[in-house]
Design a protein around this motif. Structure first.
Motif, PDB file in Angstrom:
ATOM      1  N   SER A 178     -23.812 -10.421  38.860  1.00 31.02           N
ATOM      2  CA  SER A 178     -24.099 -10.967  37.521  1.00 31.02           C
ATOM      3  C   SER A 178     -24.562  -9.876  36.560  1.00 31.02           C
ATOM      4  O   SER A 178     -24.553 -10.072  35.344  1.00 31.02           O
ATOM      5  CB  SER A 178     -25.149 -12.079  37.606  1.00 31.02           C
ATOM      6  OG  SER A 178     -26.372 -11.593  38.122  1.00 31.02           O
ATOM      7  N   TYR A 179     -24.968  -8.731  37.100  1.00 27.59           N
ATOM      8  CA  TYR A 179     -25.408  -7.618  36.244  1.00 27.59           C
ATOM      9  C   TYR A 179     -24.279  -7.145  35.331  1.00 27.59           C
ATOM     10  O   TYR A 179     -24.541  -6.610  34.234  1.00 27.59           O
ATOM     11  CB  TYR A 179     -25.901  -6.451  37.099  1.00 27.59           C
ATOM     12  CG  TYR A 179     -24.818  -5.676  37.812  1.00 27.59           C
ATOM     13  CD1 TYR A 179     -24.221  -4.552  37.232  1.00 27.59           C
ATOM     14  CD2 TYR A 179     -24.380  -6.062  39.079  1.00 27.59           C
ATOM     15  CE1 TYR A 179     -23.220  -3.851  37.890  1.00 27.59           C
ATOM     16  CE2 TYR A 179     -23.393  -5.360  39.745  1.00 27.59           C
ATOM     17  CZ  TYR A 179     -22.814  -4.260  39.151  1.00 27.59           C
ATOM     18  OH  TYR A 179     -21.831  -3.572  39.809  1.00 27.59           O
ATOM     19  N   ILE A 180     -23.030  -7.321  35.759  1.00 32.05           N
ATOM     20  CA  ILE A 180     -21.900  -6.862  34.952  1.00 32.05           C
ATOM     21  C   ILE A 180     -21.886  -7.579  33.609  1.00 32.05           C
ATOM     22  O   ILE A 180     -21.757  -6.956  32.547  1.00 32.05           O
ATOM     23  CB  ILE A 180     -20.567  -7.095  35.700  1.00 32.05           C
ATOM     24  CG1 ILE A 180     -20.527  -6.248  36.974  1.00 32.05           C
ATOM     25  CG2 ILE A 180     -19.383  -6.784  34.789  1.00 32.05           C
ATOM     26  CD1 ILE A 180     -19.309  -6.504  37.841  1.00 32.05           C
ATOM     27  N   LYS A 190     -17.232  -1.616  34.166  1.00 30.90           N
ATOM     28  CA  LYS A 190     -16.734  -1.662  35.536  1.00 30.90           C
ATOM     29  C   LYS A 190     -17.910  -1.914  36.480  1.00 30.90           C
ATOM     30  O   LYS A 190     -19.060  -1.598  36.156  1.00 30.90           O
ATOM     31  CB  LYS A 190     -16.060  -0.343  35.915  1.00 30.90           C
ATOM     32  CG  LYS A 190     -14.926   0.090  35.005  1.00 30.90           C
ATOM     33  CD  LYS A 190     -14.320   1.377  35.534  1.00 30.90           C
ATOM     34  CE  LYS A 190     -13.298   1.961  34.575  1.00 30.90           C
ATOM     35  NZ  LYS A 190     -13.938   2.592  33.400  1.00 30.90           N
ATOM     36  N   ALA A 191     -17.637  -2.450  37.644  1.00 28.95           N
ATOM     37  CA  ALA A 191     -18.700  -2.692  38.625  1.00 28.95           C
ATOM     38  C   ALA A 191     -19.392  -1.389  39.012  1.00 28.95           C
ATOM     39  O   ALA A 191     -20.597  -1.376  39.293  1.00 28.95           O
ATOM     40  CB  ALA A 191     -18.135  -3.371  39.871  1.00 28.95           C
ATOM     41  N   ASP A 192     -18.622  -0.288  39.009  1.00 29.40           N
ATOM     42  CA  ASP A 192     -19.184   1.022  39.344  1.00 29.40           C
ATOM     43  C   ASP A 192     -19.199   1.953  38.131  1.00 29.40           C
ATOM     44  O   ASP A 192     -18.961   3.158  38.250  1.00 29.40           O
ATOM     45  CB  ASP A 192     -18.393   1.664  40.481  1.00 29.40           C
ATOM     46  CG  ASP A 192     -16.920   1.867  40.124  1.00 29.40           C
ATOM     47  OD1 ASP A 192     -16.468   1.304  39.096  1.00 29.40           O
ATOM     48  OD2 ASP A 192     -16.228   2.587  40.866  1.00 29.40           O
ATOM     49  N   GLN A 193     -19.490   1.384  36.961  1.00 35.58           N
ATOM     50  CA  GLN A 193     -19.532   2.161  35.729  1.00 35.58           C
ATOM     51  C   GLN A 193     -20.460   3.372  35.886  1.00 35.58           C
ATOM     52  O   GLN A 193     -21.487   3.301  36.562  1.00 35.58           O
ATOM     53  CB  GLN A 193     -20.035   1.274  34.577  1.00 35.58           C
ATOM     54  CG  GLN A 193     -19.964   1.921  33.216  1.00 35.58           C
ATOM     55  CD  GLN A 193     -18.544   2.066  32.723  1.00 35.58           C
ATOM     56  OE1 GLN A 193     -17.727   1.155  32.870  1.00 35.58           O
ATOM     57  NE2 GLN A 193     -18.228   3.196  32.128  1.00 35.58           N
ATOM     58  N   VAL A 229     -29.244   3.995  32.060  1.00 31.80           N
ATOM     59  CA  VAL A 229     -28.380   4.479  30.984  1.00 31.80           C
ATOM     60  C   VAL A 229     -26.931   4.375  31.444  1.00 31.80           C
ATOM     61  O   VAL A 229     -26.559   4.935  32.471  1.00 31.80           O
ATOM     62  CB  VAL A 229     -28.705   5.933  30.599  1.00 31.80           C
ATOM     63  CG1 VAL A 229     -27.796   6.392  29.460  1.00 31.80           C
ATOM     64  CG2 VAL A 229     -30.170   6.077  30.204  1.00 31.80           C
ATOM     65  N   ILE A 230     -26.130   3.633  30.688  1.00 32.37           N
ATOM     66  CA  ILE A 230     -24.710   3.451  30.991  1.00 32.37           C
ATOM     67  C   ILE A 230     -23.899   4.435  30.149  1.00 32.37           C
ATOM     68  O   ILE A 230     -24.139   4.575  28.942  1.00 32.37           O
ATOM     69  CB  ILE A 230     -24.251   2.014  30.696  1.00 32.37           C
ATOM     70  CG1 ILE A 230     -25.014   1.016  31.573  1.00 32.37           C
ATOM     71  CG2 ILE A 230     -22.750   1.879  30.908  1.00 32.37           C
ATOM     72  CD1 ILE A 230     -24.722   1.127  33.051  1.00 32.37           C
TER      73      ILE A 230
END
Length: 295
Positions: free
Chosen positions: A200-202, A245-248, A259-260
């Motif tokens: 759900s974090y996505i 992405k799930a692994d952004q 930080v994304i």
């Protein structure tokens, strides 16, 4: 002095690890075992006429070197060094590729896996550059450049976050970033999914980023993003951003914030370059496994 070291060691050993972290560590160990089964490809080191290959064996990068005495831990100190630098300088061909190496991790499997990855990627980048230069020369010449290196984003007593960048120049330029974040105390590699209870974090992170994009575009006409309300007319949104992405790519800041990161062209026009978004912890609190890393 000895008494002070003993007291520091006692405090270090008595630091409690949250129960929630068991889940994180278990996932990391499982992930590590899976990754270690994969073998890195073998690369042959190419050469080019008038090209110079400079190897700086384990020299500390001046821009990244840290004052080790200021780090409050007992025992060996994790360091990031420049293992090798590939350098090519010609009139229209330019390459500078710095390869990092992580030293002093007690988890040798993790250190070896990361360092092998860095070295394989560095060799591959250099070999590709040499091959492209050869093709250009065979077809009348041209311009080509690559600049690759690393930046230590966070280095404290808990977290080491390393960002590795690659800038390719052929007419225009493209920039990509890759991050590795290490728990220095438990000596595990932290991935984005393992920080959260479920996927759900996505949605949570994506919605916050789109909100930040719209706010930035509304307050600054120089900032535009590929999202509705992001400063670009709807009819020109050919590749609208909707979710990470799930692994952004991400890192954890020195203040414990998530930080994304997005590559150049990934969520915005090229002039915006690499863009980052710090996600407020209050937004993430219901999704996090624990507050040990993100707080």
């Amino acid at each position: 002095m000895d008494e002070k070291l003993k007291e520091l060691e006692k405090q270090y050993n008595e630091v409690p690890i949250p129960k929630e972290l068991d889940f994180v560590v278990e996932n990391a160990l499982k992930q590590g075992k899976k990754k270690r089964k994969k073998r890195a490809p073998q690369w042959l080191l190419g050469s080019a006429a008038a090209a110079m290959l400079f190897t700086a064996g384990l020299n500390v990068s001046p821009a990244m070197a840290r004052t080790l005495s200021d780090i409050p831990v007992v025992g060996s100190v994790v360091k990031v060094l420049t293992w090798t630098e590939y350098e090519v300088k010609e009139e229209t061909y330019d390459a500078d590729i710095k390869v990092p190496s992580i030293e002093n991790l007690e988890n040798k499997d993790l250190a070896n896996a990361l360092n092998e990855k860095y070295r394989s990627e560095g060799k591959a980048l250099y070999n590709d550059f040499v091959a492209e230069v050869g093709d250009l020369k065979a077809n009348g010449g041209g311009h080509l450049g690559v600049d690759s290196g690393y930046d230590v984003k966070t280095d404290n007593d808990q977290i080491l976050s390393i960002g590795r960048y690659t800038v390719n120049t052929v007419g225009s330029s493209s920039t990509t970033m890759h991050y590795d974040t290490i728990d220095k105390q438990n000596e595990i590699l932290i991935t984005l999914p393992m920080l959260f209870k479920d996927n759900s974090y996505i949605k949570t992170i994506s919605e916050n980023i789109m909100e930040q994009m719209r706010e930035q575009a509304a307050s600054d006409s120089d900032k535009t993003y590929w999202v509705k309300g992001g400063g670009i007319p709807d009819e020109e949104l050919f590749d609208e951003f909707k979710a990470i992405k799930a692994d952004q790519q991400f890192y954890i800041s020195d203040k414990g914030k998530l930080v994304i990161s997005f590559d150049k062209y990934e969520v915005a026009p090229g002039y915006m370059g690499v863009v980052e978004f710090e996600i407020p912890t209050a937004v993430l609190k219901n999704d996090l496994v624990s507050s040990n890393y993100i707080h």
